[in-house]
Design a protein around this motif. Structure first.
Motif, mmCIF file in Angstrom:
data_model
loop_
_atom_site.group_PDB
_atom_site.id
_atom_site.type_symbol
_atom_site.label_atom_id
_atom_site.label_comp_id
_atom_site.label_asym_id
_atom_site.label_seq_id
_atom_site.Cartn_x
_atom_site.Cartn_y
_atom_site.Cartn_z
ATOM 1 N N MET D 209 0.826 -1.207 0.000
ATOM 2 C CA MET D 209 0.000 0.000 0.000
ATOM 3 C C MET D 209 0.862 1.260 0.000
ATOM 4 O O MET D 209 0.542 2.257 -0.649
ATOM 5 C CB MET D 209 -0.931 0.027 1.206
ATOM 6 N N LEU D 210 1.971 1.204 0.746
ATOM 7 C CA LEU D 210 2.854 2.372 0.782
ATOM 8 C C LEU D 210 3.443 2.629 -0.601
ATOM 9 O O LEU D 210 3.502 3.773 -1.069
ATOM 10 C CB LEU D 210 3.960 2.162 1.813
ATOM 11 N N PHE D 212 2.234 1.659 -3.384
ATOM 12 C CA PHE D 212 1.132 2.081 -4.239
ATOM 13 C C PHE D 212 0.874 3.585 -4.090
ATOM 14 O O PHE D 212 0.749 4.315 -5.075
ATOM 15 C CB PHE D 212 -0.121 1.285 -3.870
ATOM 16 N N THR D 213 0.815 4.020 -2.840
ATOM 17 C CA THR D 213 0.582 5.450 -2.599
ATOM 18 C C THR D 213 1.707 6.294 -3.187
ATOM 19 O O THR D 213 1.463 7.317 -3.840
ATOM 20 C CB THR D 213 0.482 5.726 -1.094
#
Lengths: 794, 112, 142, 494
Positions: D209-210, D212-213
């Motif tokens: 997720m990191l 991705f962000t």
């Protein structure tokens, strides 16, 4: 077919140089291209009329299933003849019409470009190819409408037309893709054979609606009809060619083309016939209320397009027969009338039908053409128009459903059309001169040649319909129906209901015209009323509405405050992490092992607590020195931590870097009187920071517990001697991962050089040459006020 | 012992975000600095903390045990230096901003 | 900061610091140190001279403009990567060569492309740090 | 092993180093053109090498993966490098007229070369941390280029750019740290192997997720794009053209790479998330564009909108989705760079980029107008230009995979894209100039050549797209089944 398109393309490209070389007469030379193609197409008539279909296929983009494949059958042939024929006449006409226009060369080129698009559209055998040409006609139309490009109205109308047909086009594209997916091919010939498959698709209605959206927007059906009158901002030859004779009929063409695959279902009947009838009626009513010659013709075109659509929707053989005949009829008289209206405008400088009069004497040849065409439009025998109207009534009488409704709508609109035709095609020429300030003169031969030819054809074909019957009309209907047929066209059918209706229409039309002449105020009232029916205001409102929403959303999201952007990013990160933490149930790991808490030397605990305290202290401290000392404790503390955990290189580097940064900070921000707190101290910031900080902590904790693999580090420890070094970290930096270090030093170099570039020089700006101009202009740009809402649209 | 470092990481991230959300340009810069340090510490921690020896061989081919993982150290070293470059440049930019706008109020630099 | 004692101290310290930085550079492969740390130390030596005696003196001590240091450092680092390519080896492959340079500092200095690379880093860091010091020093007075 | 892969990185840095050492302005200009031309040549060689052997690998330092840093070029990489090299070359020519002597003296070309080198590095690297390093190289040079005009607007935009991208870098680095802590490796192929099981991948979700962000910020996804329109319209036209063409696309490339190789999206909730974000990106981008009046700002917002199309392709997945994503990206790079060139020419010749204040080009500059039409209509997706094929691909995969909403939004956005392109055309080209004096200043050849080159490229993609399509399809196939990539990196290259 490719050769035909190539010929048109070459002549299109030659237009500008040719025009600048030999002047307006270049148009005559260029008209040879469509004229020649007309002849060539004409020659293939006998073969086509025996039912032959020419297919031609050149591979293009095989992985998308798009080929350069063309199909010549009765329907495409009919359209091709119309396109080439009227195209050539329009080119000739423009020689005189745009004689003094500096952009005449480009105009010729664009007309020829339009001919490519239109010819490709009607001959395309591949659905995607068809769509490509479909959109190209919209593009060509856009450029031609905005020919008088300094006129804001023309630009606006062109944009509106492009957006409407563009929207429809996109829907059509989706429909065509769905058809292609269902049938497994984009080949028209194969699709036409798969009626059962398509009609049986659960998405049939969707496909139909999408295709109809394309067809209706293009053919200016209600409620999309308003772009067409707007398109009258174009020069008259464009109106004649695109907006009456050919392009607007592309929608009808598409319906006829896809009839064997999609047509004949109840949905088809209801929707197509219904919208066609409404358009027919509305067009006629609005046309009747107009006073501008061109707008009047434009709305009557809308009505005629409605008629054609309705006939296609009815779907009987009679209806299709009427559709094909009326198509030819309409192309002939409407193109002629548009061209003459252009001539009138050109010669008299007004298009107000209330002021025009006595033109037969002043411009006899043009007037003759207009009168004949007007009579054809009314449906007088022996004009071609009479034949068209007869067939129309016959088709309506025999319509499978709702015959009465369709018939009465048809009769009503025809009555109005007769009145309109009288106003447009007869009165300005026949009645006596009203206004002495208006002087007309006959136009040059290039401008009366086309209309007169078309008018003559109206008479010849009308009185001898068999000329067209076998060669053009029957093959076209057969192509639409997909089956061999026998048809008979005749001017005189004896006295039957159809004839009665025709005569009645004429009489009533004339009567309406007479009455209205007297009830002038009624007409004005009607004019005011139908102005509201004009969809362009609704369209603008809708469009402005979305633009307003867009503006609002943009202001909301792009507000210019950095801290807002930062907040969004932190919040997004927080949400992403929250989701991840929830999915992996990270909190389970946090308290799994109590020795996580216990086994730490007190010195370490104290150090860390000290660092935490300093960080928080820095966050609340007010003075520069206090904040910086807080940062210093954190930075040097980290260096100590590194050293504690067996990373002397890191500790050294951190120590050095921290020192440099603190010095730099002192140097750079040293001149600030105080920190302005602003509105930073807000609860929202605090909660966001604490929350997301906590999430990072949880995620780190989680990471201790899920080592899935051993690190690759043992390799480095073992192989450092191979790389001739004992300090493994350094060996990694200069050997194992030298490329990283390479990048790192480049970052440093850029940062340092960039810092001086920002502070001293200015690579983004310069004082001499082109850059200087830019710099000057740049100031203008930034001092700009925000554009008003209105400006955005125009 | 990790929990203490984790605590520190949480605090560093939290405080750096708090700084970043400020209207004051100086505080934003300081936030970036702190953020970078938090990230470095996180990498260091996440790769596993040891109280072992530095990853320096003694030359005789024996590796002293236990030994700290050298790769994250190299990564962090690179990251620290890159961070230095970034912050250094930002400081120059900050200075220019102050010369241009005469203030450290970000709202005065707002253009869109 | 133009005090006489500081000026003298800085000049006395300068050779010491420079020597130390070079030692750090060369021993980096085996012990903590290396091009970056060595470079920083050397730069701080120059900076100290600058602070104590003014930027003009610092520039003369530097011999070349900082940008020359930077560019040369970058070129050397690239060269370290490219030399193996010329020899038909992989980009940045460590090539070791004994004999061209006599082993002055006994076994501790190993002539090879990684060493060359580290020297590039060293030069670059010296250049950058002095560049920044000169920049902020010249602009810092306002 | 092929040292060919090193050259797209080495050449620009070499040029940059020479730029630092040699102050002669003419030398720097010549070097810019020669250097970018050399890179272009190398990139084409790379393209053919990849065409021949599938995946080309270079173990930097001679250390086998996953221990050393590995440079990898599969088809997608080679394609991206080649198109970027085209952009680099064209920008170098454009810069000859655009970059004044003061900017040249201040070292414009140093940063220009390094920016390009960073872009190529980010494309070519097969190592997560190394990608981070190239990102930073790219970013720091773009920081300089974007903010060094010295005007208030530039500084303000630069400040936003710096801060938000710094955050992105930090998040990326955090993700790398977490990933390394758990998987113990940084090599992408090795990560793909070690995280082969979905359960393992799931435990890596925070890291994913990191990352991705972080990539979302770089690519300009909703709601993370705010840095882009704030800063892209300010710097020199050359700079914004390069940025528009390449920077966000590096983010898209990184998204595609990581989320097909290491964390395959297929069938995960992240795919849904990405799809929703993509659609919002399309909408917000095009909305933003519709409300702007400055040519470069309109174009900046369109970058965002079209990033949405690219990531939507990735989110929908499958061969069709990825193919559309790749094709869209390539087409977009050529077109968008070109449009920024055109906007730059408008500003140079009329003195303003605000389309309400200029006009008259259609009358006095027909050829130039035509050169605007090609990329503008291509961007709007009008057939038969390359944008139409790109849109067709997106639509096809959306409709065949049942993403009806995606199809509707893609079509809707298409209309608004057309609207904003026409807005520029209507205002800047058709309208008579409000000041009354038509732009009669000659447009220098150095401005014309790059616009013409890119327009030709667009026409090539438009009229003969089969070559690109086939190549992109093969590239998509490589992404869907990464065994070839993994084998080439981990096993064959030893």
């Amino acid at each position: 077919m490719i050769s035909a398109l190539a010929i048109l393309l070459i002549s299109s490209l030659l237009a500008v140089p040719l025009r600048s070389l030999i002047g307006p007469r270049a148009g005559l030379l260029l008209a040879l291209a469509p004229a020649g193609l007309f002849y060539r197409t004409f020659k293939s008539l006998p073969e086509i009329s025996t039912g032959a279909v020419f297919l031609e296929k050149t591979p293009w983009i095989s992985s998308l299933g798009v080929d350069l494949s063309f199909r010549l059958d009765g329907l495409s042939l009919l359209f091709l003849l119309l396109i080439y024929g009227i195209g050539a006449l329009v080119l000739i006409y423009s020689v005189g019409y745009l004689k003094d226009d500096p952009l005449q060369g480009r105009f010729f080129g664009l007309v020829l470009f339009f001919l490519i698009a239109m010819a490709g559209l009607v001959a395309a055998e591949n659905l995607i190819l068809l769509f490509i040409f479909w959109e190209l006609t919209s593009v060509a139309s856009y450029f031609l409408i905005s020919h008088y490009h300094t006129d804001a109205m023309a630009r606006r109308s062109a944009l509106r037309a492009l957006l409407i047909t563009g929207c429809g086009g996109l829907a059509l594209l989706a429909g065509l893709i769905l058809i292609g997916m269902r049938c497994g091919t984009f080949s028209l010939t194969e699709v036409l054979l798969q009626r059962e498959n398509l009609v049986g698709d659960p998405r049939y209605l969707l496909i139909l609606l999408l295709v109809l959206a394309g067809a209706f927007t293009k053919s200016a059906q209600f409620p999309f009809h308003f772009w067409l009158p707007g398109a009258m901002a174009a020069p008259a030859p464009v109106s004649a060619l695109l907006h009456s004779a050919t392009m607007v009929k592309a929608g009808v063409f598409l319906l006829a083309r896809l009839f064997p695959a999609l047509g004949g279902t109840p949905e088809w009947h209801t929707i197509v016939t219904g919208f066609g009838a409404i358009t027919m009626l509305i067009g006629a009513v609005i046309a009747f209320a107009q006073t501008d010659l061109k707008r009047l013709l434009a709305y009557s075109t809308v009505s005629s397009l409605g008629t054609l659509t309705m006939l296609t929707g009815l779907g009987t053989v009679e209806a299709h027969k009427a559709m094909v005949v009326f198509l030819i009829v309409h192309a002939a008289y409407k193109a002629a009338l548009f061209l003459v209206s252009g001539s009138v405008d050109h010669a008299v400088h007004t298009r107000d039908v209330r002021r025009l009069g006595g033109l037969l004497r002043e411009m006899p040849l043009s007037a003759t053409a207009a009168i004949i065409s007007g009579l054809s439009m009314c449906g007088f025998p022996p004009m071609l128009g009479f034949l068209g109207k007869e067939l129309m009534y016959e088709a309506k009488l025999q319509a499978p459903q709702i015959a009465g409704l369709v018939l009465s709508a048809g009769v009503a609109s025809n009555i109005l059309i007769v009145a309109t035709a009288t106003a447009a095609g007869l009165r300005p020429y026949l009645r006596t001169k009203l206004d002495d300030n208006i002087h007309g003169h006959e136009v040059s031969w290039t401008m009366w040649f086309g209309p007169l030819l078309l008018a003559t054809l109206s008479i010849i074909w009308g009185s001898m319909p068999h000329l067209l019957q076998e060669s053009v009309i029957r093959p076209a209907i057969e192509a639409v129906r997909g089956e061999p047929l026998k048809i008979k066209l005749a001017l005189w059918h004896g006295i039957n209901p159809v004839l009665v209706l025709s005569v009645l229409t004429l009489i009533l039309g004339a009567a309406v015209f007479m009455v209205i002449k007297i009830l002038r105020r009624f007409r004005e009232w009607l004019g005011a009323l139908v102005k509201g029916w004009n969809g362009d205001r609704t369209f603008d409102l809708l469009f402005d509405g979305t633009l307003g929403a867009a503006r609002y959303l943009t202001r909301l999201s792009q507000h210019g405050y950095l801290r807002g952007y930062v907040a969004v990013m932190i919040a997004f990160t927080g949400m992403a992490l929250l989701w991840a933490v929830w999915k992996v149930e990270a909190w389970h790991f946090a308290f799994q092992s109590p020795d996580l808490f216990l086994s730490a030397p007190p010195a370490l605990i104290i150090l860390i607590l000290l660092m935490c305290g300093s960080a928080i202290f820095a966050a609340v401290a007010k003075s520069r020195l206090a904040v910086l000392s807080g940062f210093g404790v954190v930075g040097f503390g980290i260096a100590l931590l590194f050293s504690w955990h067996g990373a002397p290189d890191l500790a050294l580097t951190q120590f050095f870097v921290e020192t440099i940064l603190l010095i730099l900070m002192l140097l750079v921000i040293g001149h600030l009187p105080r920190f302005q707190e602003g509105r930073g101290m807000r609860l929202r910031d605090l909660m966001l920071s604490v929350g997301v900080g906590l999430l990072f902590a949880i995620v780190t904790l989680h990471s201790f517990w899920v080592h899935t693999n051993d690190s690759i580090s043992s390799f480095y420890l073992e192989n450092a001697p191979v790389a001739k070094g004992n300090n493994v970290v350094n060996v990694i930096l200069v050997d194992f991962r030298a490329l990283d270090t390479m990048g790192e030093i480049i970052v440093l170099a850029v940062a340092a050089l960039g810092a001086s570039a920002v502070l001293r020089g200015s690579p983004g700006r310069s004082e001499t040459g082109a850059g200087r101009r830019y710099q000057l202009s740049f100031k203008k740009v930034i001092s700009q006020r925000k554009p008003g809402f209105k400006e955005t649209l125009s | 012992m990790e929990i203490w470092t984790v605590l520190l990481i949480g605090v560093l991230f939290g405080v750096s975000f708090y700084f970043l959300l400020s209207r004051n340009l100086v505080r934003v810069l300081l936030g970036l600095l702190l953020f970078g340090q938090g990230v470095n510490l996180l990498i260091f921690t996440s790769a596993g903390l040891t109280t072992g020896h530095a990853p320096i061989l003694d030359g005789s081919g024996n590796t002293p045990q236990p030994v700290a993982d050298p790769l994250p150290q190299a990564l962090i070293l690179t990251a620290i230096v890159i961070g230095l470059g970034m912050i250094g440049f930002s400081l120059a930019l900050f200075r220019k901003a102050r010369e241009q706008a005469g203030a450290v109020d970000l709202d005065q630099l707002k253009e869109d | 900061m133009n005090s006489i004692p500081l000026s003298i101290i800085s000049r006395l310290l300068f050779p010491l610091q420079l020597t130390l930085s070079i030692i750090l550079l060369f021993r980096g492969h085996n012990l903590p140190g290396g091009g970056f740390i060595g470079g920083l130390l050397a730069a701080s030596a120059f900076a100290l001279v600058g602070f104590a005696n003014g930027s003009a003196r610092m520039k003369t001590f530097l011999l070349f403009a900082p940008s020359v240091w930077i560019g040369t450092g970058m070129l050397l680092a690239l060269l370290a990567g490219l030399m193996p390519v010329l020899m038909g080896e992989a980009f940045f492959k460590g090539l070791w060569h004994y004999g061209i340079i006599p082993t002055i500092v006994a076994g501790d200095v190993k002539p090879g492309t990684p060493m060359l690379f580290d020297i590039g880093v060293y030069l670059l860091v010296v250049g950058i740090a002095s560049h920044l010091v000169l920049l902020f020093e010249s602009k810092g007075g306002d | 092993m092929s040292n060919l892969l090193a050259f797209p990185i080495v050449i620009p840095f070499f040029c940059a180093a020479l730029n630092i050492l040699v102050k002669n302005g003419i030398f720097r200009r010549v070097l810019a053109v020669v250097g970018t031309a050399a890179t272009l040549a190398v990139s084409i060689a790379l393209l053919t090498a990849v065409e021949a052997s599938g995946v080309v690998v270079l173990n930097a330092g001679g250390w086998a993966a996953p221990f050393g840093i590995v440079l990898v070029a599969d088809r997608l990489t080679a394609l991206m490098v080649a198109i970027s090299a085209c952009v680099g070359f064209c920008s170098a020519i454009f810069s000859l007229g655009d970059v004044g002597s003061a900017a040249n003296r201040a070292g414009f070309y140093t940063f220009f070369h390094i920016l390009l080198g960073g872009v190529y590095g980010a494309f070519l690297s097969g190592d997560l941390f190394n990608i981070f390093v190239w990102f930073e190289v790219m970013l720091v040079s773009s920081f300089v280029l974007i903010s060094s005009g010295g005007s208030k607007a530039q500084i303000g935009g630069g400040m936003k750019y710096v801060t938000l991208n710094f955050i992105s870098s930090g998040l990326f680095l955090t993700g790398i740290g977490l990933l390394y802590g758990k998987a113990g490796t940084l090599n992408l192929a090795d990560l793909a192997l070690k995280l082969a099981s979905p359960a393992d991948r799931e435990t890596m979700l925070p890291a994913a997720m990191l990352i991705f962000t972080a990539f979302g910020i770089k690519a300009g996804l909703f709601p993370l794009y705010s840095w882009l329109p704030a800063s892209y319209h300010n710097p020199l036209p050359t700079v914004s053209a390069v940025f528009a063409g390449l920077l966000t696309k590096v983010g898209v490339y990184a998204l595609i790479r990581i989320f097909t190789l290491v964390f395959p999206l297929e069938g995960t909730r992240m795919a849904d998330l990405l799809l929703i974000l993509s659609l919002l990106t399309m909408l917000f981008g095009v909305f933003g564009a519709a409300t702007q009046m400055d040519a470069r700002r309109i174009l900046s917002f369109h970058i965002i909108s079209q990033i949405g199309y690219m990531t939507a392709g990735l989110a929908m997945g499958g061969l069709g989705g990825l193919l559309s994503s790749i094709f869209y990206t390539i087409h977009h790079i050529a077109v968008k760079t070109n449009l920024f060139f055109v906007a730059g020419i408008l500003e140079h010749t009329s003195g303003s980029g605000v389309i309400g204040r200029i006009g008259g080009y259609w009358k006095t500059r027909p050829l130039f107008s035509f050169l605007f039409i090609v990329p503008a209509f291509s961007l709007a997706g009008l057939p038969p230009l390359s944008g139409f094929w790109a849109k067709l691909l997106v639509l096809k995969s959306a409709l065949s995979l049942g993403f009806a909403v995606t199809a509707v939004i893609a079509l809707f956005v298409g209309v608004y894209t057309l609207f904003s392109m026409i807005k520029i055309w209507n205002e800047a080209f058709l309208k008579a100039p409000p000041t009354g004096d038509h732009p009669t200043r000659r447009i220098p050849l150095v401005f014309f050549i790059p616009v013409m080159l890119l327009a030709t490229l667009t026409l090539f993609f438009s009229l003969i797209p089969q070559g690109l399509l086939s190549f992109a399809e093969a590239a998509a196939a490589q992404l869907i089944n990464p065994t070839e990539y993994i084998n080439a990196v981990l096993f064959l290259s030893r």
